[in-house]
Design an enzyme around this catalytic site. Sequence first.
Site, short mmCIF file in Angstrom:
data_model
loop_
_atom_site.label_atom_id
_atom_site.label_comp_id
_atom_site.label_asym_id
_atom_site.label_seq_id
_atom_site.Cartn_x
_atom_site.Cartn_y
_atom_site.Cartn_z
N PRO A 169 66.71 -8.96 22.02
CA PRO A 169 65.28 -8.91 22.37
C PRO A 169 64.36 -8.78 21.21
CG PRO A 169 66.11 -7.62 23.93
CD PRO A 169 67.37 -8.19 23.29
N GLU A 205 72.94 -0.70 25.12
CA GLU A 205 71.64 -0.39 24.65
C GLU A 205 71.56 -1.17 23.20
OE1 GLU A 205 71.64 0.94 27.82
OE2 GLU A 205 69.80 1.15 26.86
N ARG A 222 71.67 -30.26 21.44
CA ARG A 222 70.93 -31.44 21.91
C ARG A 222 70.27 -32.14 20.73
NH1 ARG A 222 65.44 -31.09 22.70
NH2 ARG A 222 65.50 -32.65 24.32
N ASP A 279 59.86 -34.89 22.11
CA ASP A 279 59.69 -33.48 22.85
C ASP A 279 58.64 -32.82 22.70
OD1 ASP A 279 62.33 -33.70 23.42
OD2 ASP A 279 63.35 -32.29 22.17
N1 ADE Z 1 69.39 -10.24 25.16
C1 ADE Z 1 68.57 -9.63 26.15
N2 ADE Z 1 67.42 -10.06 26.03
C2 ADE Z 1 67.17 -10.88 25.14
C3 ADE Z 1 66.22 -12.11 24.65
N3 ADE Z 1 65.21 -11.93 25.14
N4 ADE Z 1 66.68 -12.77 23.54
C4 ADE Z 1 68.12 -12.77 22.88
N5 ADE Z 1 68.90 -11.95 23.45
C5 ADE Z 1 68.55 -11.33 24.48
#
Ligand code: ADE
Length: 245
Positions: free
Chosen positions: A107, A135, A173, A188
Amino acid sequence: MRIDILTLFPAVAAIPLGESMIGKAQQRGLVTIQAHNLRDWARDKHRTTDDAPYGGSQGMVMKCEPVFAAVEELRAQELERRMANGSDGASADGSPQVTSRVLYMTPGGRRFDQKMAAEHALPGAHLIVLCGHYEGIDQRIIDHLVDDEISIGDYVLTNGALAAAVFVDAVVRLLPGVLGDENSAPDDSFASGLIEGPQYTRPAEFRGWRVPEVLLSGNHGAIARWRREQAMEKTRRVRPDLLAE
Ligand code: ADE
């Protein structure tokens, strides 16, 4: 194209990618996708892949050793395959040597979008997609192994395997020949910078709701104009940030 996914939950990544168009693309040899269990590269009898963080804080951190061992082995295997095919490391489409790119799903990475998907959709490429868990991972993996950190959106999943499946689906794709209709990828949402407008199919009237007359008119110019207006209108309504770009 070859994609190796490194995760503690291989089934989470592999199952969705075995279905539908991506599954067919694999059967047709357009792409090989393999999800590997990172524990297979752990050396101890408990197959440990994480450890407590230095400096003390919550949670566990993914260890260097299994990740480096896995990536090095997968890279070596890819090189061997290419040598066996007589291509001395060059990609299958004849372009110069393509090194294996290592992508870390987190994330905290760059936010994934259609443009990034297109940049990775190279028929001769080898991608190694590393999925986070716990973590985080030891920073030395990011500093010395990872080419790019990728987030699929501003929310946190329990692990990166689902994110890897999303990333791989969006990339594969776009490979030539994967979609049945070669025209459908450029149409798309996002490819044009706009969100796709509404689509209708038969019947022309359902429960009193009629399909817009212009679509039944046979006037291709008018239909193209209407579609463009609808795409603009929808983009303005739900994603005004795209118009600003
Ligand atoms: N791992 C946990 N959340 C994630 C996300 N939003 N994007 C990529 N990998 C992740």
